[in-house]
Write a protein that holds these residues in place. Sequence first.
Motif, short mmCIF file in Angstrom:
data_model
loop_
_atom_site.label_atom_id
_atom_site.label_comp_id
_atom_site.label_asym_id
_atom_site.label_seq_id
_atom_site.Cartn_x
_atom_site.Cartn_y
_atom_site.Cartn_z
N ALA A 319 -15.71 60.48 91.81
CA ALA A 319 -15.21 59.11 91.69
C ALA A 319 -14.12 59.01 90.62
CB ALA A 319 -16.36 58.17 91.34
N ILE A 320 -14.35 59.64 89.46
CA ILE A 320 -13.35 59.60 88.39
C ILE A 320 -12.06 60.28 88.85
CG2 ILE A 320 -12.83 60.36 86.04
CD1 ILE A 320 -15.80 60.09 85.43
N ALA A 321 -12.21 61.42 89.54
CA ALA A 321 -11.03 62.12 90.04
C ALA A 321 -10.29 61.25 91.06
CB ALA A 321 -11.44 63.45 90.67
N GLY A 322 -11.03 60.53 91.90
CA GLY A 322 -10.40 59.67 92.88
C GLY A 322 -9.62 58.54 92.23
N VAL A 323 -10.17 57.94 91.17
CA VAL A 323 -9.47 56.86 90.47
C VAL A 323 -8.19 57.39 89.83
CG1 VAL A 323 -9.60 55.20 88.59
CG2 VAL A 323 -11.59 55.58 90.06
N LEU A 324 -8.29 58.50 89.12
CA LEU A 324 -7.11 59.08 88.46
C LEU A 324 -6.06 59.51 89.49
CD1 LEU A 324 -8.79 61.19 85.63
CD2 LEU A 324 -7.73 58.93 85.46
N ALA A 325 -6.52 60.06 90.62
CA ALA A 325 -5.58 60.49 91.66
C ALA A 325 -4.81 59.29 92.21
CB ALA A 325 -6.33 61.21 92.78
N THR A 326 -5.50 58.17 92.39
CA THR A 326 -4.82 56.97 92.88
C THR A 326 -3.76 56.50 91.89
OG1 THR A 326 -6.78 56.28 94.13
CG2 THR A 326 -5.17 54.57 93.58
N LEU A 327 -4.09 56.47 90.61
CA LEU A 327 -3.14 56.02 89.59
C LEU A 327 -1.95 56.96 89.50
CD1 LEU A 327 -5.64 54.92 86.77
CD2 LEU A 327 -4.49 53.48 88.47
N ILE A 328 -2.22 58.28 89.57
CA ILE A 328 -1.14 59.26 89.48
C ILE A 328 -0.24 59.17 90.71
CG2 ILE A 328 -0.62 61.72 89.41
CD1 ILE A 328 -3.23 62.10 87.81
N GLU A 329 -0.84 58.99 91.88
CA GLU A 329 -0.05 58.89 93.11
C GLU A 329 0.81 57.63 93.09
OE1 GLU A 329 -0.67 59.10 97.94
OE2 GLU A 329 -2.29 58.36 96.67
N ASN A 330 0.25 56.52 92.61
CA ASN A 330 1.04 55.29 92.52
C ASN A 330 2.23 55.46 91.59
OD1 ASN A 330 -0.56 53.95 94.31
ND2 ASN A 330 -1.61 52.68 92.80
N SER A 331 2.00 56.16 90.47
CA SER A 331 3.11 56.40 89.54
C SER A 331 4.17 57.28 90.18
CB SER A 331 2.58 57.08 88.26
OG SER A 331 1.73 56.20 87.56
N LEU A 332 3.74 58.24 91.00
CA LEU A 332 4.70 59.11 91.67
C LEU A 332 5.51 58.33 92.71
CD1 LEU A 332 5.85 61.96 92.27
CD2 LEU A 332 3.94 62.27 93.89
N MET A 333 4.84 57.45 93.46
CA MET A 333 5.50 56.75 94.56
C MET A 333 6.30 55.54 94.08
SD MET A 333 2.44 56.82 97.42
CE MET A 333 3.45 55.86 98.54
N HIS A 334 5.78 54.80 93.09
CA HIS A 334 6.39 53.53 92.71
C HIS A 334 6.94 53.52 91.29
CE1 HIS A 334 4.44 52.28 96.34
NE2 HIS A 334 3.23 52.41 95.84
N GLY A 335 6.63 54.57 90.51
CA GLY A 335 7.09 54.59 89.12
C GLY A 335 8.33 55.46 88.94
N ALA A 336 8.60 55.77 87.71
CA ALA A 336 9.77 56.60 87.37
C ALA A 336 9.51 57.32 86.06
CB ALA A 336 11.02 55.72 87.27
N GLY A 337 10.30 58.39 85.85
CA GLY A 337 10.21 59.11 84.59
C GLY A 337 8.91 59.87 84.43
N ARG A 338 8.58 60.10 83.18
CA ARG A 338 7.39 60.89 82.86
C ARG A 338 6.12 60.05 83.02
NH1 ARG A 338 6.14 63.01 76.81
NH2 ARG A 338 5.79 60.76 76.63
N VAL A 339 5.08 60.69 83.55
CA VAL A 339 3.76 60.06 83.69
C VAL A 339 2.85 60.66 82.64
CG1 VAL A 339 1.77 59.72 85.17
CG2 VAL A 339 4.07 59.61 86.13
N ALA A 340 2.19 59.81 81.89
CA ALA A 340 1.35 60.26 80.78
C ALA A 340 -0.09 59.82 81.00
CB ALA A 340 1.86 59.71 79.45
N LEU A 341 -1.03 60.75 80.78
CA LEU A 341 -2.46 60.47 80.78
C LEU A 341 -2.94 60.62 79.34
CD1 LEU A 341 -1.83 61.46 83.80
CD2 LEU A 341 -4.28 61.92 83.93
N ARG A 342 -3.47 59.55 78.78
CA ARG A 342 -3.89 59.56 77.38
C ARG A 342 -5.35 59.11 77.30
NH1 ARG A 342 -3.99 55.50 73.40
NH2 ARG A 342 -3.95 56.33 71.26
N THR A 343 -6.13 59.88 76.52
CA THR A 343 -7.54 59.55 76.33
C THR A 343 -7.76 59.04 74.92
OG1 THR A 343 -7.99 61.85 75.70
CG2 THR A 343 -8.35 61.24 78.01
N ARG A 344 -8.62 58.04 74.80
CA ARG A 344 -8.99 57.50 73.50
C ARG A 344 -10.40 56.94 73.58
NH1 ARG A 344 -8.29 51.81 73.52
NH2 ARG A 344 -7.10 51.02 75.34
N VAL A 345 -10.92 56.60 72.39
CA VAL A 345 -12.29 56.08 72.29
C VAL A 345 -12.22 54.67 71.72
CG1 VAL A 345 -14.56 56.35 71.24
CG2 VAL A 345 -13.26 58.37 71.97
#
Length: 427
Positions: A319-345
Motif C-alpha cells: 500500500a505504501i509503495a502504491g501511494v508513493l508510486a502514484t505521487l511519483i508518476e503524477n510528478s513525472l506526468m504533470h510536474g517539472a524539474g527535479r522530484v524530491a522525496l523527503r522523510t521527517r518525523v
Amino acid sequence: MRRRLILSTLAVVLVVVAVFGISLILVESRSIENSARDSVKSEAVQLVSVVESRIVAGEQVSPATMDNAVPENRHVRIDVPGKKSITLGKRREGRVIEASQTGAHGERITVRQGYSTVQDELNRTLLIILAVALLAVAAAAILAVRQAHRVAAPLTDLAETAERLGSGDPRPRHRRYGVPELDRVADVLDGSADRIGRMLTAERRLAADASHQLRTPLTALSMRLEEIIATADTDDPDDRATVKEEATIALAQVERLTDVVQRLLTNSRDPRSASAVGLDLDEVIKQQVEEWKPAYRSAGRAIVRSGKPGLRVVGTPGAIAGVLATLIENSLMHGAGRVALRTRVTGNQVVVEVTDEGPGVDSGLGSRVFERTVSGHNSTGLGLAVARDLAEADGGRLELLQHHPPVFALFLSRETVGRGRTGENAA
C-alpha cells in the motif's frame, strides 16, 4: 388478477343479495297476506256493528241502506234471521280472502276480498326489492373494480420494479400504496435496490482501482523489460550483470503486481482486512526510486530522496509503495524539474513528502483533488483518490500541504524512533 378479484367480489355480493332477498320476499309476502286478512276481518266486525245498530233502532237493513257502509272492492253478504240474504259488491272469482263475523241478534256478515289486490302489493314489493338488489350489485361492482385496481396496480408496479432490478437498474423508487402488506414488499425491494446499487458501485470501483493500480507497476515493468532487451545481445560482463539486475527488478515488479491484485481483491471483500506490519520505510522509498529512475532519466529529469533515514513505520508495504508510486508518476506526468522525496518525523508520525518544481495544483481544486473523477490535467481522476484510500486503509492519511510548488505528504504511524542522521542521495 383484476378479473378474479371483481368476479369473486360480485359472487359474494350476489350470494348475500340472493339469501337476504329471498328471505325478505318470503317475510314480506306473509306480512302482506296477514295484513289483508286482518283488514277483511276488521271490516266484517265494523259491518256487524252497523247492522246490529240498525236492528236495535228498528231501521231497515237493505242493499240501499247498507251500500255506503261496504268498502270498495269488497264482496259482502249479510244474513239476518228471518230475512233474505243481502249481497253487496262484485262477486270475486278464484282465490279470495274471506272473514265472517256473527252479531248478538244472529246476524252474520261475510266479507270477501280478491287475492289480486294482495298479488299487486306483492308485485310492487318485489319490484322494490329487485331495484334495491340491482343497486347493491351495481355499487358492489363499482367498489370491486376500484378495489381490484387499488390492489392490482401496486402489484403491477412492484413487478415492474423487480423487473428493473433484474435488468440492472438498482435505483429505488420509494413508492408506497397505503396497503401495509404491499408497502412492506416495496420496502424490501427498495432495500434490495440499495444493496444492489452499493454492490455494483463497489464492483465498478474495484475495476477502476484495479486498472489504475496495475497501470503503474506495468509501466515500470515495461521499462525494465526494455532495459533487458537493449542489453540482451551484448558480450560485456558489466552489461550481462545489468541484464541480471534488470531481470531481478522485473521479477520484483511481477511480485508487486501479484500483491496489488491480492490487496484489491481483499479490500473489495472487506476494506478493514488490511494487515499492517512494522517495516523499514527506507526500503520502500529505495525500491520506488530504483523503479522510476529509468523513466526520469529518459525524461531528462532527476528523482532524489532526503530526510531522516532509518525510520520504521506501521503499514502494508504494497500500500505504501502504491501511494508513493502514484505521487511519483503524477510528478513525472504533470510536474517539472527535479522530484524530491523527503522523510521527517512529527510527533508519533512519519511523514514522506513528495514535491517537484512544476506549476503545482490549481488553487480552485484545493482538497477536491482527492475526489474521484476530479482532475486538473484531463486524467482519469482516480490516482490520488485511490492513493488516499490506500493510505487510510493502513491507518495513515494523504494530504496536499502546498499548491505551488506542489507538496503531497503521506502520514504514517511510527513504529520506533530512528537514528538522527540526515543525508541526501541523488538518483
